[in-house]
Design a protein around this motif. Structure first.
Motif, PDB file in Angstrom:
ATOM      1  N   GLU A  42       6.364 -51.950  11.747  1.00 12.18           N
ATOM      2  CA  GLU A  42       6.840 -50.929  10.820  1.00 12.18           C
ATOM      3  C   GLU A  42       8.357 -50.801  10.827  1.00 12.18           C
ATOM      4  O   GLU A  42       8.963 -50.523   9.791  1.00 12.18           O
ATOM      5  CB  GLU A  42       6.200 -49.580  11.156  1.00 12.18           C
ATOM      6  CG  GLU A  42       4.704 -49.528  10.891  1.00 12.18           C
ATOM      7  CD  GLU A  42       4.129 -48.143  11.113  1.00 12.18           C
ATOM      8  OE1 GLU A  42       4.891 -47.245  11.512  1.00 12.18           O
ATOM      9  OE2 GLU A  42       2.921 -47.971  10.874  1.00 12.18           O
ATOM     10  N   ASP A  60       9.653 -54.173   9.265  1.00 10.15           N
ATOM     11  CA  ASP A  60       9.047 -54.509   7.967  1.00 10.15           C
ATOM     12  C   ASP A  60       8.722 -56.006   7.912  1.00 10.15           C
ATOM     13  O   ASP A  60       9.131 -56.729   6.991  1.00 10.15           O
ATOM     14  CB  ASP A  60       9.987 -54.126   6.818  1.00 10.15           C
ATOM     15  CG  ASP A  60       9.313 -54.280   5.449  1.00 10.15           C
ATOM     16  OD1 ASP A  60       8.089 -54.116   5.372  1.00 10.15           O
ATOM     17  OD2 ASP A  60      10.033 -54.573   4.465  1.00 10.15           O
ATOM     18  N   TYR A 117       1.583 -55.865  11.543  1.00 14.82           N
ATOM     19  CA  TYR A 117       2.759 -55.418  10.796  1.00 14.82           C
ATOM     20  C   TYR A 117       3.671 -54.602  11.696  1.00 14.82           C
ATOM     21  O   TYR A 117       3.227 -53.685  12.388  1.00 14.82           O
ATOM     22  CB  TYR A 117       2.328 -54.567   9.594  1.00 14.82           C
ATOM     23  CG  TYR A 117       3.467 -53.983   8.800  1.00 14.82           C
ATOM     24  CD1 TYR A 117       4.314 -54.796   8.062  1.00 14.82           C
ATOM     25  CD2 TYR A 117       3.705 -52.608   8.799  1.00 14.82           C
ATOM     26  CE1 TYR A 117       5.375 -54.257   7.339  1.00 14.82           C
ATOM     27  CE2 TYR A 117       4.765 -52.058   8.080  1.00 14.82           C
ATOM     28  CZ  TYR A 117       5.588 -52.892   7.358  1.00 14.82           C
ATOM     29  OH  TYR A 117       6.641 -52.358   6.645  1.00 14.82           O
ATOM     30  N   PRO A 162      -3.038 -53.212  10.698  1.00 17.38           N
ATOM     31  CA  PRO A 162      -1.797 -52.622  11.223  1.00 17.38           C
ATOM     32  C   PRO A 162      -1.195 -53.390  12.390  1.00 17.38           C
ATOM     33  O   PRO A 162       0.030 -53.417  12.560  1.00 17.38           O
ATOM     34  CB  PRO A 162      -2.235 -51.215  11.654  1.00 17.38           C
ATOM     35  CG  PRO A 162      -3.432 -50.920  10.825  1.00 17.38           C
ATOM     36  CD  PRO A 162      -4.141 -52.232  10.641  1.00 17.38           C
TER      37      PRO A 162
END
Length: 667
Positions: free
Chosen positions: A296, A299, A294, A291
């Motif tokens: 969010e 993207d 990345y 996580p």
């Protein structure tokens, strides 16, 4: 040890140890690289080692790729009919793969414009990838697939800019933010050469001294505005060849314009086929694993700035654009996201938020290294941070406790204007709130102020002109068509820009077309608009039509930029407030020896409006937004002289929604 920014700001006393450690980490990270490479600049030569380069000593091509967890790599392309086993690379102890191709054996096959990829086996996958350090990629019109392309034309580009010297050290940065692809009026994708020949002269005529180019680095999705980068060393082939981009930069320099590049080192596109994601089969080669790697909201993938080869990749990328394409600096995108593990997605309401557990120290060290490298490679180059949190020391030298940027973007200013326009009627505006928003910035940290950038013009939002005038722009912009909505819009558009440029910072930025109030949002071709280019362009003809009011806003911008340069306003010290009148919404201040008087009142025009001048003497009006030349009503006599009375007070006619600038006449 108490560094300079702590000495100057008592609020930072509680965080002096962390600020000191910021400096220590920079020294350690720099020494780590310099002790091996000799200098930061030498360390940042990764593009000469990795990728496909011609080795003059061995007389052949060498291809190298860092892929530590891959099981096998094979160079493929036109030269070997895309055979995925014919040309294997050999791996060394550092995870670097290499293959040598002798010139005599491959001179007829490895040629200019040949297509290449690398077949990578690793992590239970076997995929054709684009080399990380490739210099050019092109897209197949039918399959839409991207491939690397060898690029070594017979004749190198002939630069003519050897005597170029930017004027922003004298005038302050006056930046015209541009997107090459949407720079033309016709529906379609503009080119580097068309932009150089047709748009740069417009910028020069307006008086700006720099352009800031968006979307230069290759990105697979046009609508990302260039912020989902896939190939970091590739000028986007949508707009032309690398030589075409060099022609643009060289042409800008011939006009006296510096060229700043939007560089995206804050994240990368997560596409596997085009980008760096999972290149060696793992999820943690260039990016953080899991996580943490990345974003969010965006993207996209997030770099691991603590890794040796990631630092070499990104630092080499900066040196490459400076040296190969003669860029004059960078505007770093997404710096707030880089600074914090939470990527700035919180409210910064206490100094505590700038330090301790939420700060990514590896990212800060990388930014310090990047800024040091830029100055080492090109001492006069600019580095600008797109940063919204207000991190202390962002634009101070590392030895002072800072991160090393030259300027930060004043991202709160356009948000403030739009909030006022959306939430409050004109009669409720608080001019003291205006003053605070525009003048509240960190001591000795330079700022690029702007009323709006490309962000405010994107579909889903509206430009300031559209917030002010909306659909009336489609029907009532004719010179002989009086309309109170258009009158208000033109008046406030002029005020916002002068207020921003004269008060908000040490530099000024405008997005192309906004200088004349471009009426439409930006919407790139996509499925939702039937892949239309209608809104991915700039309608220059609107400002050139003598029958339309757009010409007034264009003239105002030209006059405003001329004023900023003539009087040295941007490099001058902070403005000093002279007079504030919340009831009549009048604000008067001085900067660079000029007196700026603004009335934001929707109705009140006050004869014999008096205020105390900064000095006794005679004053003359040097800029007047109510002048008919700029779409005003001509209520103020431009040739009149103004004299202070015995109490050092000036008397002026302060008309509503008007900006006046006065200069003192020397005895």
């Amino acid at each position: 040890m108490k560094l300079k920014i702590v000495q100057e700001d008592p609020w930072l006393e509680a965080y002096k140890e962390e600020i000191y450690q910021r400096w220590v980490r920079f020294q350690l990270s720099r020494d780590e690289l310099v002790n091996v490479a000799g200098s930061l600049s030498d360390f940042a030569n990764g593009h000469h080692y990795f990728g496909i380069n011609f080795d003059t000593k061995r007389h052949g091509w060498v291809y190298r790729e860092w892929a530590p967890e891959a099981d096998a790599l094979y160079l493929i392309g036109d030269f070997n009919a895309w055979d995925r086993s014919a040309h294997p690379l050999v791996k060394d102890q550092w995870g670097i793969w290499e293959i040598f191709l002798p010139f005599e054996a491959y001179k007829e096959r490895l040629v200019h414009k040949s297509l290449v990829k690398v077949h990578v086996k690793g992590g239970n996958t076997s995929l054709d990838r684009i080399p990380a350090y490739i210099r050019r990629v092109v897209q197949d019109e039918e399959s839409k697939d991207f491939s690397g392309q060898l690029w070594f034309p017979d004749t190198p580009f002939s630069w003519t800019d050897h005597d170029f010297s930017p004027t922003y050290p004298i005038d302050g940065p006056l930046i015209y933010e541009c997107h090459v692809g949407m720079g033309q009026e016709e529906e379609g994708v503009g080119s580097y050469t068309d932009f150089a020949d047709n748009i740069l002269p417009r910028v020069k005529k307006l008086g700006y001294n720099a352009i800031q180019l968006m979307a230069v680095m290759e990105h697979p999705y046009y609508g990302s505005f260039g912020y989902h980068v896939s190939n970091f060393f590739c000028p986007s082939s949508r707009f032309g060849t690398p030589e075409d981009l060099k022609y643009l930069v060289d042409s800008a320099h011939a006009l006296g314009l510096a060229v700043i590049m939007d560089v995206v080192h804050s994240h990368a596109v997560q596409n596997v086929s085009e980008g760096l994601n999972a290149f060696d089969g793992s999820d943690h080669q260039y990016f953080h694993a899991g996580p943490r790697g990345y974003h969010e909201v965006w993207d996209s993938k997030l770099f691991d700035y603590g890794k040796w080869e990631v630092k070499r990749f990104l630092l080499s990328n900066l040196k490459y654009w400076l040296e190969e394409f003669h860029f004059d600096g960078f505007r770093f995108d997404g710096v707030t996201s880089m600074l914090y593990f939470h990527h700035g997605l919180i409210t910064f309401d206490h100094f505590e938020k700038y330090f301790h557990k939420d700060v990514d120290w590896d990212a800060i060290s990388y930014m310090q290294l990047a800024n040091a490298l830029i100055k080492e490679v090109k001492p006069g180059a600019l580095s600008i941070a797109e940063e919204v949190s207000g991190m202390p020391g962002l634009c101070r030298k590392p030895e002072e406790g800072g991160i090393g940027f030259d300027y930060r973007m004043a991202m709160g200013i356009p948000d403030f204007y739009i909030k006022m326009l959306k939430e409050k009627p004109d009669e409720s505006w608080d001019i003291l709130e205006f003053w605070k928003e525009l003048s509240d910035r960190r001591y000795r940290e330079k700022t690029i102020a702007y009323a709006e950038s490309h962000d405010q013009a994107l579909v889903g939002d509206k430009s300031i002109a559209f917030w002010l005038m909306d659909k009336e722009m489609y029907f009532h912009m004719q010179v002989d068509d009086p309309n109170i909505i258009i009158d208000r819009g033109i008046a406030l558009h002029k005020l916002f820009r002068l207020f921003t440029s004269s008060l908000g910072g040490e530099g000024y930025l405008n997005f192309m077309g906004n200088e004349f109030g471009h009426p439409e949002w930006i919407d790139f071709p996509r499925e939702g608009n039937n892949w239309s280019y209608q809104y991915a362009r700039r309608q220059w003809s609107l400002a050139e039509d003598p029958k339309l009011k757009y010409k007034y806003l264009l003239r105002w911008d030209q006059a405003m930029i001329h004023l900023l340069k003539k009087y040295g306003i941007l490099p001058a010290a902070f403005a000093e407030q002279l007079h504030a009148d919340p009831k009549n919404k009048v604000l008067i201040y001085q900067r660079a020896g000029l007196v700026f008087a603004f009335s934001f009142h929707p109705e009140a025009s006050i004869p014999d409006y008096q205020f105390r001048a900064p000095a006794m003497g005679q004053y003359t009006l040097v800029l007047n937004s109510d002048d008919p030349e700029y779409g005003g009503f001509g209520r103020i006599q431009g040739t009149k002289s103004y004299f202070t009375d015995q109490n050092q007070r000036l008397s002026i006619y302060m008309t509503n929604r008007t900006a006046l600038v006065f200069a003192r006449v020397d005895e």
